[in-house]
Design a protein around this motif. Structure first.
Motif, PDB file in Angstrom:
ATOM      1  N   ASP A 359       0.470  -1.466   0.143  1.00 32.20           N
ATOM      2  CA  ASP A 359       0.093   0.009  -0.412  1.00 32.20           C
ATOM      3  C   ASP A 359       1.182   1.453  -0.164  1.00 32.20           C
ATOM      4  OD1 ASP A 359      -1.716   2.421   0.135  1.00 32.20           O
ATOM      5  OD2 ASP A 359      -3.413   0.114   1.163  1.00 32.20           O
ATOM      6  N   GLU A 418     -11.778   1.983  -6.356  1.00 31.06           N
ATOM      7  CA  GLU A 418     -12.664   1.894  -7.927  1.00 31.06           C
ATOM      8  C   GLU A 418     -12.273   2.853  -8.326  1.00 31.06           C
ATOM      9  OE1 GLU A 418     -13.858  -0.926  -8.069  1.00 31.06           O
ATOM     10  OE2 GLU A 418     -15.178  -1.088  -9.828  1.00 31.06           O
ATOM     11  N   LYS A 423      -6.520   2.851 -11.865  1.00 31.85           N
ATOM     12  CA  LYS A 423      -6.227   1.416 -11.706  1.00 31.85           C
ATOM     13  C   LYS A 423      -5.299   1.252 -12.963  1.00 31.85           C
ATOM     14  CE  LYS A 423     -10.197  -0.852  -9.507  1.00 31.85           C
ATOM     15  NZ  LYS A 423     -10.249  -1.422  -8.865  1.00 31.85           N
ATOM     16  N   ASN A 443      -9.503  -6.226  -9.023  1.00 29.18           N
ATOM     17  CA  ASN A 443     -10.404  -6.151  -8.781  1.00 29.18           C
ATOM     18  C   ASN A 443     -10.743  -4.845  -8.463  1.00 29.18           C
ATOM     19  OD1 ASN A 443     -12.014  -7.592  -5.938  1.00 29.18           O
ATOM     20  ND2 ASN A 443     -10.988  -6.057  -5.245  1.00 29.18           N
TER      21      ASN A 443
HETATM   22  N1  NAD Z   1     -15.911  -2.987  -0.708  1.00 28.40           N
HETATM   23  C1  NAD Z   1     -15.937  -4.062  -0.840  1.00 28.40           C
HETATM   24  O1  NAD Z   1     -17.199  -4.814  -0.899  1.00 28.40           O
HETATM   25  C2  NAD Z   1     -16.382  -4.253  -2.627  1.00 28.40           C
HETATM   26  C3  NAD Z   1     -16.567  -5.956  -2.881  1.00 28.40           C
HETATM   27  C4  NAD Z   1     -15.864  -6.312  -4.202  1.00 28.40           C
HETATM   28  C5  NAD Z   1     -14.957  -5.211  -5.023  1.00 28.40           C
HETATM   29  N2  NAD Z   1     -14.545  -4.193  -4.141  1.00 28.40           N
HETATM   30  C6  NAD Z   1     -13.226  -3.293  -4.942  1.00 28.40           C
HETATM   31  O2  NAD Z   1     -12.351  -4.018  -4.783  1.00 28.40           O
HETATM   32  C7  NAD Z   1     -11.281  -2.803  -4.745  1.00 28.40           C
HETATM   33  C8  NAD Z   1     -11.027  -2.274  -3.717  1.00 28.40           C
HETATM   34  O3  NAD Z   1     -12.042  -1.788  -2.496  1.00 28.40           O
HETATM   35  P1  NAD Z   1     -11.825  -1.654  -0.755  1.00 28.40           P
HETATM   36  O4  NAD Z   1     -13.214  -1.885  -0.007  1.00 28.40           O
HETATM   37  O5  NAD Z   1     -10.582  -2.416  -0.399  1.00 28.40           O
HETATM   38  O6  NAD Z   1     -11.190  -0.268  -0.894  1.00 28.40           O
HETATM   39  P2  NAD Z   1     -10.704   0.250   0.752  1.00 28.40           P
HETATM   40  O7  NAD Z   1     -11.180   1.719   0.215  1.00 28.40           O
HETATM   41  O8  NAD Z   1     -10.725  -0.505   1.182  1.00 28.40           O
HETATM   42  O9  NAD Z   1      -9.026   0.135   0.530  1.00 28.40           O
HETATM   43  C9  NAD Z   1      -8.443   0.172  -0.811  1.00 28.40           C
HETATM   44  C10 NAD Z   1      -7.142   0.148  -0.451  1.00 28.40           C
HETATM   45  O10 NAD Z   1      -6.288   0.795  -1.512  1.00 28.40           O
HETATM   46  C11 NAD Z   1      -4.945   1.800  -1.272  1.00 28.40           C
HETATM   47  N3  NAD Z   1      -4.341   2.767  -2.429  1.00 28.40           N
HETATM   48  C12 NAD Z   1      -5.341   3.441  -2.840  1.00 28.40           C
HETATM   49  N4  NAD Z   1      -4.332   3.908  -3.847  1.00 28.40           N
HETATM   50  C13 NAD Z   1      -3.344   2.961  -4.329  1.00 28.40           C
HETATM   51  C14 NAD Z   1      -2.389   3.488  -4.816  1.00 28.40           C
HETATM   52  N5  NAD Z   1      -2.109   3.847  -6.391  1.00 28.40           N
HETATM   53  N6  NAD Z   1      -1.350   1.824  -4.707  1.00 28.40           N
HETATM   54  C15 NAD Z   1      -1.660   1.051  -3.537  1.00 28.40           C
HETATM   55  N7  NAD Z   1      -2.844   1.118  -2.903  1.00 28.40           N
HETATM   56  C16 NAD Z   1      -3.466   2.554  -2.951  1.00 28.40           C
HETATM   57  C17 NAD Z   1      -5.773   2.708  -0.130  1.00 28.40           C
HETATM   58  O11 NAD Z   1      -4.682   2.978   1.068  1.00 28.40           O
HETATM   59  C18 NAD Z   1      -6.586   1.676   0.386  1.00 28.40           C
HETATM   60  O12 NAD Z   1      -6.032   1.027   1.734  1.00 28.40           O
HETATM   61  C19 NAD Z   1     -11.751  -1.622  -5.290  1.00 28.40           C
HETATM   62  O13 NAD Z   1     -11.839  -1.596  -6.815  1.00 28.40           O
HETATM   63  C20 NAD Z   1     -13.467  -1.975  -5.314  1.00 28.40           C
HETATM   64  O14 NAD Z   1     -14.252  -1.094  -5.580  1.00 28.40           O
HETATM   65  C21 NAD Z   1     -14.638  -3.808  -3.269  1.00 28.40           C
END
Ligand code: NAD
Ligand SMILES: CCCCCCCCCCCCC[C@H](O)CC(=O)SCCNC(=O)CCNC(=O)[C@H](O)C(C)(C)COP(=O)(O)OP(=O)(O)OC[C@H]1O[C@@H](n2cnc3c(N)ncnc32)[C@H](O)[C@@H]1OP(=O)(O)O
Length: 578
Positions: A359, A418, A423, A443
């Motif tokens: 991260d 997202e 991405k 993801n």
């Molecule tokens: N939360 C859900 O229910 C869910 C379900 C399915 C898919 N998703 C997808 O999964 C992905 C992550 O979701 P989440 O809920 O874990 O989000 P989150 O906000 O909990 O975590 C995202 C993480 O990405 C990190 N990040 C941001 N920019 C970055 C970079 N340039 N390099 C490395 N790390 C970076 C952030 O510091 C954070 O820790 C998203 O695309 C989301 O749409 C989420």
């Protein structure tokens, strides 16, 4: 008449005056109580029963990981009438009674899954020896197929367990490991497996189990087995159970729990309660008949047919139709240590993947790492793992805020916010560090994989892997193939998901994929209902009553869902690819 020299599913061996019945279902990964198996087992059993030279019998499996996976589910589907199902259950009960009433001791030597009818066979035997390993598990999962244990299982579980423990097993259909089964009195001896790295260790463990069973049955032949002594608590419990007020109270509590969990939409748990009540009130003879009647009633319901079809669907989703990946995946880098990224790490480190969790900031990383550590510490508390296993599992996790060691990665799973641009940028940046063979999975729940890969140097290695929250609990994984994604990339992603314990659907890269697209339709309806003046609470009640786990309005309230509901994406064609 079955020729005992021509057996195809059973190997019959002798050692001194002990017969070893080794089950080995032809052309199958698991043993099942199929017609073919029964057509061999019954004559073998009758022959051994009548042979005066035979003093004891062992039932064991030749298949690593499978004692018996239950009755053949396909057999129920092929049956034409309710009467035939009733008779099938009665025949099963009769075979189990014959095993139980045999004057020769019969030992079940169990390694691997011992489920449904398989557990009923084990319970009918006089003695149970079980391998204390991860693959050995006991349970009556019939309720998950819309059925109930139909070969005397309801009766034998009631005899061997307290009412609440029996209800717990039969109503939830959950599997317990050998150690717990021993603690509950369902297993007599635990055998520790030989732990070694040699290739055919599972076969060696079966041999070892067999040798212990032979020793035990010989002992029993000379000194008849002593009946299991019940402890003080068990004795107090069974005296209390004689009181109909207490029994009815436990049954009514169980019924209330079933109603709150299922809204009464599933007939099987209610029938199970009915059979148990009849047994407690009228004894085992009535109980056995009630069990067979209920089995037949349930097996013809639409609910059982749908749940059985779901079993077949799930089994299909456990297969990798793309064959074997070109390379074995050893190291995974997860980019983004949020809720989902940490969840993906969680389900990977215990499957012997080396995981790099990356991260941008130490605090985000710490947050993700803490989520993983806390869950595994909980497993220790709940005796799911030992502290040695905990240390081994956690040693597979490497947390970092730099791109060190990415050259060792076989797959990247990106799980950042997202955001398409973000991405895309991450993919482009990482392509400078990762080796040529490494695949890149995003993801995302909604963004186009084709667009994420727009500027990639190797778009055929880019794929979507959509996990669901909480990743360690939700089995589903949606894999998204874009037009340019190669078969080996899909095959590799599927193999990773399967190793992580996921049930996988593979879909095309079209708007909303499959799961999000379904949600979009539901949310459109939800908005209409809200516009018409319905209250969110009432919509939630109605959707739960219909069978949803969670109300639609509360689902919309979660961050992900509300973004879906904004709906940039009118669904187009069907997205299921395979
Ligand atoms: N939360 C859900 O229910 C869910 C379900 C399915 C898919 N998703 C997808 O999964 C992905 C992550 O979701 P989440 O809920 O874990 O989000 P989150 O906000 O909990 O975590 C995202 C993480 O990405 C990190 N990040 C941001 N920019 C970055 C970079 N340039 N390099 C490395 N790390 C970076 C952030 O510091 C954070 O820790 C998203 O695309 C989301 O749409 C989420
Ligand atoms: C000794 C003789 C005594 C005679 C007794 C008479 C019996 C007749 C009595 C009738 C009355 C009812 C009796 C009973 O109460 C009812 C039942 O037992 S219902 C079945 C209950 N069991 C289950 O629900 C278990 C289902 N299986 C699983 O959960 C898993 O398969 C597993 C066992 C945990 C193994 O998992 P995996 O290793 O991942 O393997 P797969 O899932 O991929 O399975 C491989 C392969 O096997 C097929 N299969 C598995 N179980 C069954 C089954 N019970 N019936 C039919 N087929 C089964 C599965 O479909 C796969 O097939 P493939 O796709 O490879 O062709």
């Amino acid at each position: 008449m079955t020729d005992l020299q021509q057996l195809k599913n059973i190997k019959l061996d002798y050692e001194d005056n002990i017969a070893i019945v080794q089950l080995n279902q032809e052309n199958s990964k698991v043993n099942i109580l199929s017609r073919k198996m029964m057509n061999e087992f019954v004559p073998v059993f009758n022959h051994l029963k009548n042979d005066d030279n035979i003093k004891g019998i062992i039932v064991i499996s030749a298949k690593p990981g499978s004692f018996i996976a239950g009755a053949d589910i396909n057999m129920f589907e092929s049956v034409k009438s309710r009467d035939e199902l009733y008779q099938m259950s009665r025949n099963g009960q009769e075979i189990m009674n014959q095993i139980e009433q045999s004057s020769k001791p019969i030992i079940a030597a169990i390694a691997g899954s011992c489920l449904g009818g398989g557990f009923e066979v084990a319970l009918a035997c006089h003695y149970r020896i079980a391998m204390n390993d991860k693959r050995t598990g006991f349970g009556v999962p019939e309720v998950k197929l819309g059925l109930l244990p139909g070969a005397g299982g309801t009766q034998r579980l009631l005899k061997n367990l307290s009412l609440s423990d029996a209800l717990d097993l039969i109503l939830a259909g959950k599997e317990i490991k050998a150690k717990k089964a021993k603690a509950m009195g369902l297993v007599d001896i635990l055998v520790e497996p030989i732990r070694s790295d040699v290739q055919d260790i599972e076969e060696q463990n079966i041999e070892y189990l067999r040798s212990i069973a032979i020793r035990k049955v010989k002992e029993i032949v000379v000194q008849k087995p002593t009946k299991r002594k019940f402890g003080l608590m068990e004795n107090i419990k069974s005296i209390i159970m004689l009181n109909s007020y207490v029994r009815n109270y436990i049954l009514s509590q169980a019924q209330a729990k079933v109603m709150s969990q299922t809204q009464g939409l599933y007939p099987a748990p209610l029938k199970i309660l009915d059979v148990i009540q009849q047994t407690l009130e009228n004894g085992s003879k009535v109980g056995l008949n009630a069990e067979a009647e209920a089995f037949a009633d349930l097996a013809i319901t639409n609910e059982a047919k749908a749940l059985i079809s779901l079993f077949h669907g799930r089994t299909e989703c456990k297969k990798n139709k793309y064959g074997k990946p070109e390379r074995e995946i050893k190291t995974i880098a997860i980019i983004g240590a949020g809720a989902i990224g940490a969840g993906i790490a969680h389900v990977s480190i215990d499957k012997d993947f080396q995981v790099i969790l990356y991260d941008t900031t130490s605090s985000a990383l710490y947050h993700g790492q803490s989520q993983i550590i806390k869950s595994y510490q909980n497993y220790i508390k709940r005796n799911r793992i030992t502290s040695t296993e905990y240390s081994r599992i956690l040693s597979n996790l490497n947390c970092q805020t730099t791109f060190d060691n990415l050259e060792k990665c076989d797959i990247i799973i990106e799980s950042v916010f997202e955001d398409l641009k973000l991405k895309q940028n991450i993919l482009n940046e990482l392509e400078q560090y990762i080796p040529e063979h490494c695949i890149f999975a995003s993801n995302t729940y909604i963004l186009s994989i084709h667009q994420i890969a727009a500027n990639s140097r190797r778009p055929h290695k880019v794929i979507g892997m959509h996990y669901f929250s909480p990743v360690d609990k939700v089995e589903l994984l949606e894999i998204i193939r874009a037009k340019q994604t190669s078969d080996n990339t899909i095959c590799t992603a599927v193999s990773v998901g399967l190793k992580q314990g996921k049930i996988i659907i593979i879909v095309n890269d079209s708007p909303g994929f499959y799961t999000t697209r379904l949600l979009i339709f539901s949310f459109i309806e939800l908005f209409y209902l809200l516009q018409e003046g319905l209250l969110p609470n009432d919509i939630d009640k109605a959707t739960k009553k219909f069978g949803f786990h969670i109300g639609l309005a509360i689902l919309l309230d979660s961050g992900v869902a509300s973004r879906v509901a904004i709906g940039q994406l009118p669904p187009k064609s069907n997205s299921i690819a395979t």
